[in-house]
Design a protein around this motif. Sequence first.
Motif, PDB file in Angstrom:
ATOM      1  N   GLY A   1       8.654  16.977  67.509  1.00  0.00           N
ATOM      2  CA  GLY A   1       8.914  17.734  66.844  1.00  0.00           C
ATOM      3  C   GLY A   1      10.055  18.658  66.131  1.00  0.00           C
ATOM      4  O   GLY A   1      10.786  18.413  65.101  1.00  0.00           O
ATOM      5  N   PHE A   2      11.081  17.623  67.079  1.00  0.00           N
ATOM      6  CA  PHE A   2      12.553  19.244  67.190  1.00  0.00           C
ATOM      7  C   PHE A   2      13.267  17.238  66.440  1.00  0.00           C
ATOM      8  O   PHE A   2      13.729  18.642  65.663  1.00  0.00           O
ATOM      9  N   ASP A   3      12.705  16.799  66.628  1.00  0.00           N
ATOM     10  CA  ASP A   3      13.575  15.152  66.089  1.00  0.00           C
ATOM     11  C   ASP A   3      13.173  15.675  64.187  1.00  0.00           C
ATOM     12  O   ASP A   3      14.353  15.254  63.483  1.00  0.00           O
ATOM     13  N   ALA A   4      11.738  15.980  64.623  1.00  0.00           N
ATOM     14  CA  ALA A   4      10.964  15.511  62.860  1.00  0.00           C
ATOM     15  C   ALA A   4      12.043  17.032  61.618  1.00  0.00           C
ATOM     16  O   ALA A   4      11.970  17.000  61.355  1.00  0.00           O
ATOM     17  N   ALA A   5      12.054  18.164  63.157  1.00  0.00           N
ATOM     18  CA  ALA A   5      12.201  19.653  61.919  1.00  0.00           C
ATOM     19  C   ALA A   5      14.063  18.942  61.853  1.00  0.00           C
ATOM     20  O   ALA A   5      13.919  19.664  60.732  1.00  0.00           O
ATOM     21  N   GLY A   6      14.883  18.334  62.495  1.00  0.00           N
ATOM     22  CA  GLY A   6      16.401  18.470  61.982  1.00  0.00           C
ATOM     23  C   GLY A   6      16.262  17.416  61.160  1.00  0.00           C
ATOM     24  O   GLY A   6      16.447  16.969  59.475  1.00  0.00           O
ATOM     25  N   GLY A   7      15.252  15.920  60.840  1.00  0.00           N
ATOM     26  CA  GLY A   7      15.303  14.935  59.855  1.00  0.00           C
ATOM     27  C   GLY A   7      14.652  15.552  59.191  1.00  0.00           C
ATOM     28  O   GLY A   7      15.470  15.678  57.622  1.00  0.00           O
ATOM     29  N   GLY A   8      13.984  16.332  58.902  1.00  0.00           N
ATOM     30  CA  GLY A   8      13.263  16.893  57.714  1.00  0.00           C
ATOM     31  C   GLY A   8      13.978  17.927  56.916  1.00  0.00           C
ATOM     32  O   GLY A   8      14.199  17.791  55.844  1.00  0.00           O
ATOM     33  N   ALA A   9      14.997  18.908  57.819  1.00  0.00           N
ATOM     34  CA  ALA A   9      15.937  19.847  56.794  1.00  0.00           C
ATOM     35  C   ALA A   9      17.092  18.674  55.853  1.00  0.00           C
ATOM     36  O   ALA A   9      17.301  19.345  55.129  1.00  0.00           O
ATOM     37  N   VAL A  10      17.377  18.033  56.878  1.00  0.00           N
ATOM     38  CA  VAL A  10      18.615  16.323  56.022  1.00  0.00           C
ATOM     39  C   VAL A  10      17.866  16.142  55.209  1.00  0.00           C
ATOM     40  O   VAL A  10      18.548  15.711  53.961  1.00  0.00           O
ATOM     41  N   GLY A  11      16.769  15.761  55.306  1.00  0.00           N
ATOM     42  CA  GLY A  11      15.678  14.732  54.115  1.00  0.00           C
ATOM     43  C   GLY A  11      15.535  15.826  52.750  1.00  0.00           C
ATOM     44  O   GLY A  11      15.636  15.398  51.742  1.00  0.00           O
ATOM     45  N   LEU A  12      14.831  16.999  53.486  1.00  0.00           N
ATOM     46  CA  LEU A  12      14.428  17.536  51.978  1.00  0.00           C
ATOM     47  C   LEU A  12      16.142  18.399  51.630  1.00  0.00           C
ATOM     48  O   LEU A  12      16.196  18.270  50.169  1.00  0.00           O
ATOM     49  N   ALA A  13      16.829  18.622  52.166  1.00  0.00           N
ATOM     50  CA  ALA A  13      18.795  18.565  51.090  1.00  0.00           C
ATOM     51  C   ALA A  13      18.630  17.100  50.631  1.00  0.00           C
ATOM     52  O   ALA A  13      19.158  17.758  49.196  1.00  0.00           O
ATOM     53  N   LEU A  14      18.597  16.469  50.939  1.00  0.00           N
ATOM     54  CA  LEU A  14      18.436  15.241  50.038  1.00  0.00           C
ATOM     55  C   LEU A  14      18.507  15.416  48.813  1.00  0.00           C
ATOM     56  O   LEU A  14      18.885  14.561  47.614  1.00  0.00           O
ATOM     57  N   ALA A  15      16.946  15.383  49.513  1.00  0.00           N
ATOM     58  CA  ALA A  15      15.783  15.440  48.445  1.00  0.00           C
ATOM     59  C   ALA A  15      16.434  16.386  47.330  1.00  0.00           C
ATOM     60  O   ALA A  15      16.049  16.053  46.007  1.00  0.00           O
ATOM     61  N   LEU A  16      17.026  17.710  47.629  1.00  0.00           N
ATOM     62  CA  LEU A  16      16.654  18.317  45.858  1.00  0.00           C
ATOM     63  C   LEU A  16      17.619  17.665  45.268  1.00  0.00           C
ATOM     64  O   LEU A  16      18.437  18.247  44.419  1.00  0.00           O
ATOM     65  N   VAL A  17      18.629  17.806  46.128  1.00  0.00           N
ATOM     66  CA  VAL A  17      20.032  17.143  45.032  1.00  0.00           C
ATOM     67  C   VAL A  17      19.353  16.203  44.485  1.00  0.00           C
ATOM     68  O   VAL A  17      20.316  16.227  43.000  1.00  0.00           O
ATOM     69  N   VAL A  18      18.949  15.101  44.782  1.00  0.00           N
ATOM     70  CA  VAL A  18      18.299  13.835  43.456  1.00  0.00           C
ATOM     71  C   VAL A  18      17.988  14.897  42.415  1.00  0.00           C
ATOM     72  O   VAL A  18      17.534  14.092  41.626  1.00  0.00           O
ATOM     73  N   ILE A  19      16.215  15.705  42.926  1.00  0.00           N
ATOM     74  CA  ILE A  19      15.869  16.101  42.187  1.00  0.00           C
ATOM     75  C   ILE A  19      17.051  16.913  40.890  1.00  0.00           C
ATOM     76  O   ILE A  19      16.436  17.066  40.056  1.00  0.00           O
ATOM     77  N   VAL A  20      17.493  17.534  41.336  1.00  0.00           N
ATOM     78  CA  VAL A  20      18.524  18.718  40.405  1.00  0.00           C
ATOM     79  C   VAL A  20      19.411  18.073  39.362  1.00  0.00           C
ATOM     80  O   VAL A  20      19.373  18.080  38.442  1.00  0.00           O
ATOM     81  N   LEU A  21      19.563  16.840  39.873  1.00  0.00           N
ATOM     82  CA  LEU A  21      20.492  15.788  39.192  1.00  0.00           C
ATOM     83  C   LEU A  21      19.804  15.204  38.444  1.00  0.00           C
ATOM     84  O   LEU A  21      20.355  15.360  36.871  1.00  0.00           O
TER      85      LEU A  21
END
Lengths: 237, 318
Positions: free
Chosen positions: B245-265
């Motif tokens: 769960g902790f791995d997933a939460a950390g990875g998920g936060a990074v993944g979402l940040a990445l996705a938001l950058v792509v989506i906004v661009l």
Amino acid sequence: MTAEGEIIHFDNVGLRYGTEREVLSDLTFTLYAGRFYFLTGASGAGKTSLLKLLYLAQRPSRGAVRMFGNDAITLSRASLPALRRRIGVVFQDFRLVPHLSAFDNVALPLRVAGHGEKDIAGPVRDILEWVGLSERIDAVPATLSGGEQQRIAIARAVIGRPAVLVADEPTGNVDPEMALKLLRLFEMLNRQGTTVVVATHDLDLLRKVPDSLIMRLERGRLADPTGALRHPPARRT
Amino acid sequence: MSRDGTTRRERRLGPSMLHGMRRLGGGGAELIPQGRMSGPMPWVIAIMVALTAIALAAGLSIGNAVSAAKAEIEGGVTIQIIEPREDTRDRQTREVAKAVQQLPGVSGLRIVPREELDSLIEPWLGSGIAEATGSAIPVPALIDVRLATGATPQRVETIRAAARKVTEAARVDAQSSWLRPVFEAMVSLQILAIALVALLTLALAAAVLLAARSALGANRDVIEIVHLLGGTDKQVARVFQRSIGFDAAGGGAVGLALALVVIVLLARRFEGLGAGLVDNGALVWSDWLLLALVPILATLLAMITARFTVLHALRKML
Ligand SMILES: Nc1ncnc2c1ncn2[C@@H]1O[C@H](COP(=O)(O)OP(=O)(O)OP(=O)(O)O)[C@@H](O)[C@H]1O
Ligand SMILES: [Mg+2]
């Protein structure tokens, strides 16, 4: 029908690993609450195998086992932990958790049983002091000597005040002085009501506990030359 | 002293984002050695979450565009008056407009002005034709009819009948029929996006399953010890569950940040197109909320998968 004071009963128990020949055969005996038992026998006679049945690491291939009034054969997996918490074990190979400190290894049974941290620190330090390892409280097993690891294993086995203490060669790696000291610890627990089963080669040890009963394994069969197992003499008080 | 012991160990291991989570029942000891479960797992989850969020954003955006355009077009009917003589055409257009306006269900009506029609065809035919040939091209007149509810075949038929009564030159079409292929293409894209999200979910669960299994294998001895000390399967499962769960939460936060950058661009790029259909695809706040839920749901999924994998595997142990 449970005999009075009976804590564990084996009836015609046999054990084989896989498809090999039986390593234990026709074991019938009763362990009574508050007694001190020695289990002796040559190397390979089956001492560890018998102890594994006692601490529920192994199910017998045949026969009936009753523990604390439960049928240990038909017992569900879910009810094993509660029974195991009443049994303290000193494994022949110690089985300490390699990445945990001495403190955390000894604290493990209490944590498993759900005790809070404030109820853990005191008893753990006391028992570590008793086995003479106060100074190595933060050491991980790999940095401890064989005898020190053995004492950690013993501390872990007794910390939860088990009803039954099962020890497999608990004095095999310590000097005679420490062996005697550990034996005194077992006796002390025994006087407080813990049933003790100690497997050992060391015949000197046997003589040092006057009230002890002796179980002798010969090639997987139990010899009870004096009949003391079936009809234990009354305890000296 | 347990406090002291823990701090000392912390110092040895250095600051770790995973620290303190690998505990048994809230106790002090990490039952699984630090670092066993980390490694590639947070990154795999980061990538999965990023891809899922991007696919989801695409699906939501297409959905918004489809439903906005649908509302606009479904209620629309176009009447063309195909008549070469300009004066006749103008008269017929006015008469048809008058007749259709009185029909029930018609909420609005607009005769598309001549200049607008010219500008519509100008990109294809150029503006110099009238001067060059001396006469204007006979472009049909257009009446844009808005209906209060959808343009059902019966409604369209009523309008057609009313228009035909005025002139045989009237041609009546529901606007949706013109754009059906575009819709169908967009809906296909939307289904594709949903399928991608579903596949990524499965892949995430599979990755966690494999990670949990290998962690179980690597920690088999410790698990056996815990069992023999009276530990329950649930206690063991909880340790793994938290760790993943902790791995997933950390990875998920990074993944979402990445996705938001792509989506906004990407959104910026599409804004630049200025095409009506695409403009309607802008994400609304509830869409952003859904995107923010992706890493949370991924973490939950990872924890549940880990739990069941571990419990299932433990059942085979004594
Ligand atoms: N896991 C196993 N699989 C197969 N055979 C085993 C296994 N464990 C023990 N045995 C066999 O069972 C017999 C009894 O072994 P056990 O370990 O019980 O002896 P022991 O009396 O404890 O010996 P020691 O005094 O050397 O510790 C031996 O012949 C051994 O080879
Ligand atoms: Mg042995």
